[in-house]
Design an enzyme around this catalytic site. Sequence first.
Site, PDB file in Angstrom:
ATOM      1  CB  THR A 210      26.259  31.831 -18.899  1.00 41.81           C
ATOM      2  OG1 THR A 210      25.579  31.464 -20.077  1.00 41.81           O
ATOM      3  CG2 THR A 210      27.706  31.431 -18.974  1.00 41.81           C
TER       4      THR A 210
ATOM      5  CB  VAL B 255      28.876  26.439 -30.580  1.00 40.93           C
ATOM      6  CG1 VAL B 255      29.955  26.716 -29.539  1.00 40.93           C
ATOM      7  CG2 VAL B 255      28.759  24.946 -30.834  1.00 40.93           C
ATOM      8  N   GLY B 256      27.558  28.993 -28.717  1.00 42.49           N
ATOM      9  CA  GLY B 256      27.679  30.422 -28.464  1.00 42.49           C
ATOM     10  C   GLY B 256      29.107  30.804 -28.126  1.00 42.49           C
ATOM     11  CG  ASP B 257      29.593  33.948 -25.332  1.00 42.49           C
ATOM     12  OD1 ASP B 257      28.420  33.539 -25.390  1.00 42.49           O
ATOM     13  OD2 ASP B 257      30.115  34.350 -24.263  1.00 42.49           O
TER      14      ASP B 257
ATOM     15  CB  THR C  76      27.291  35.973 -18.752  1.00 40.32           C
ATOM     16  OG1 THR C  76      25.876  35.742 -18.901  1.00 40.32           O
ATOM     17  CG2 THR C  76      27.479  37.193 -17.885  1.00 40.32           C
ATOM     18  N   GLY C  77      25.985  36.623 -21.551  1.00 37.10           N
ATOM     19  CA  GLY C  77      25.120  37.492 -22.347  1.00 37.10           C
ATOM     20  C   GLY C  77      24.854  36.887 -23.707  1.00 37.10           C
TER      21      GLY C  77
HETATM   22  N1  ASP Z   1      26.606  33.572 -23.514  1.00 39.03           N
HETATM   23  C1  ASP Z   1      25.714  32.444 -23.440  1.00 39.03           C
HETATM   24  C2  ASP Z   1      25.457  31.932 -24.829  1.00 39.03           C
HETATM   25  O1  ASP Z   1      25.241  32.733 -25.723  1.00 39.03           O
HETATM   26  C3  ASP Z   1      24.423  32.742 -22.758  1.00 39.03           C
HETATM   27  C4  ASP Z   1      24.527  33.446 -21.427  1.00 39.03           C
HETATM   28  O2  ASP Z   1      25.560  33.995 -21.079  1.00 39.03           O
HETATM   29  O3  ASP Z   1      23.558  33.436 -20.668  1.00 39.03           O
HETATM   30  O4  ASP Z   1      25.416  30.745 -25.000  1.00 39.03           O
END
Ligand code: ASP
Length: 309
Positions: free
Chosen positions: A167, A196-198, A218-219
């Site tokens: 991200t 949908v993520g964070d 990110t993560g």
């Molecule tokens: N946080 C992002 C998600 O879960 C992924 C990422 O940060 O690489 O969609």
Amino acid sequence: MKPALIVHGGAWDIPDEAVDPCKSGCARALAAGWAVLSQGGHALDAIEAAIMVLEDDPVFDAGYGSHLNLDGRVECDAIVMNGATLHAGAASTLQHVKNPIRVARAILEKCPHMMLVGEGAERFAREQGVALCDPEELISEAEQEAWLKCRNDKHAAEHHRGHEQGTVGAVTLDEDGNLFAATSTGGTCCKLPGRVGDSPLIGCGCYADSEAGGVSCTGYGEAIMKIVMAKSAVDLLRPSSICVDSPAGAPGDAARLAAREAVHLLAKRTHGHGGLILLDRHGNPGFAFNTPRMAYGYVALDGNFVTAV
Ligand code: ASP
């Protein structure tokens, strides 16, 4: 006020061969954002410029070259937040947009709502002059190959270990004191369609408050959401927090401490992995991660670009 800029290109197990491309991607994003800020430009223009560079770079998981979902399609999320007004613009599950940050900005500036998803978000984007594209135009060869391997093997995650992408995010402070934070992502590899993520969620993947600071995360989104990580980190930057209140150290210590504390909370309460970047309200940078690597870059006090993975 002295302008400030920090960017990231994701926190994951970035393989050796991706280290230099990630660093140069961050450097180009810094150059784009700093070209605006160093000329006295607005923090919102700077953040859009920096994020667009990262979205266009297939080494990152945002815009072109995003991870594909289970159906083999790109689905992007983005958010941008204004620290002065606490107003955000967020868009999710976009399938026809090259630069999701542009949709987030249009929502921030022109929409009565703070978040739009899917078809409604894309219709609004088109009405605001953001061109739509064919979904295929967002798919890179590397991601197509990875998706094919995943599809043919139930241990899909194994195939992605070693070439995960990140991200992207940025935080900008301009000379008039405007503070913005933004995050843009293609989400996780082989996610269920509609996941949908964070990243586009206010307080989770992004938060900004001019009274404290701005953060982009990110993560692993499902963990980051549990502790509302971006807002938690911003709260650690408030004048009353233990990070800021601690005995006087070097300028910027509080920013570094707050970043570490927020990632510590992620590990302690969720056992999840991730990272974040931040600027405190004075423009001091901070970053932390508990993944093997995170791609990031910031403009140092002497004006030099610092990038690292
Ligand atoms: N946080 C992002 C998600 O879960 C992924 C990422 O940060 O690489 O969609």
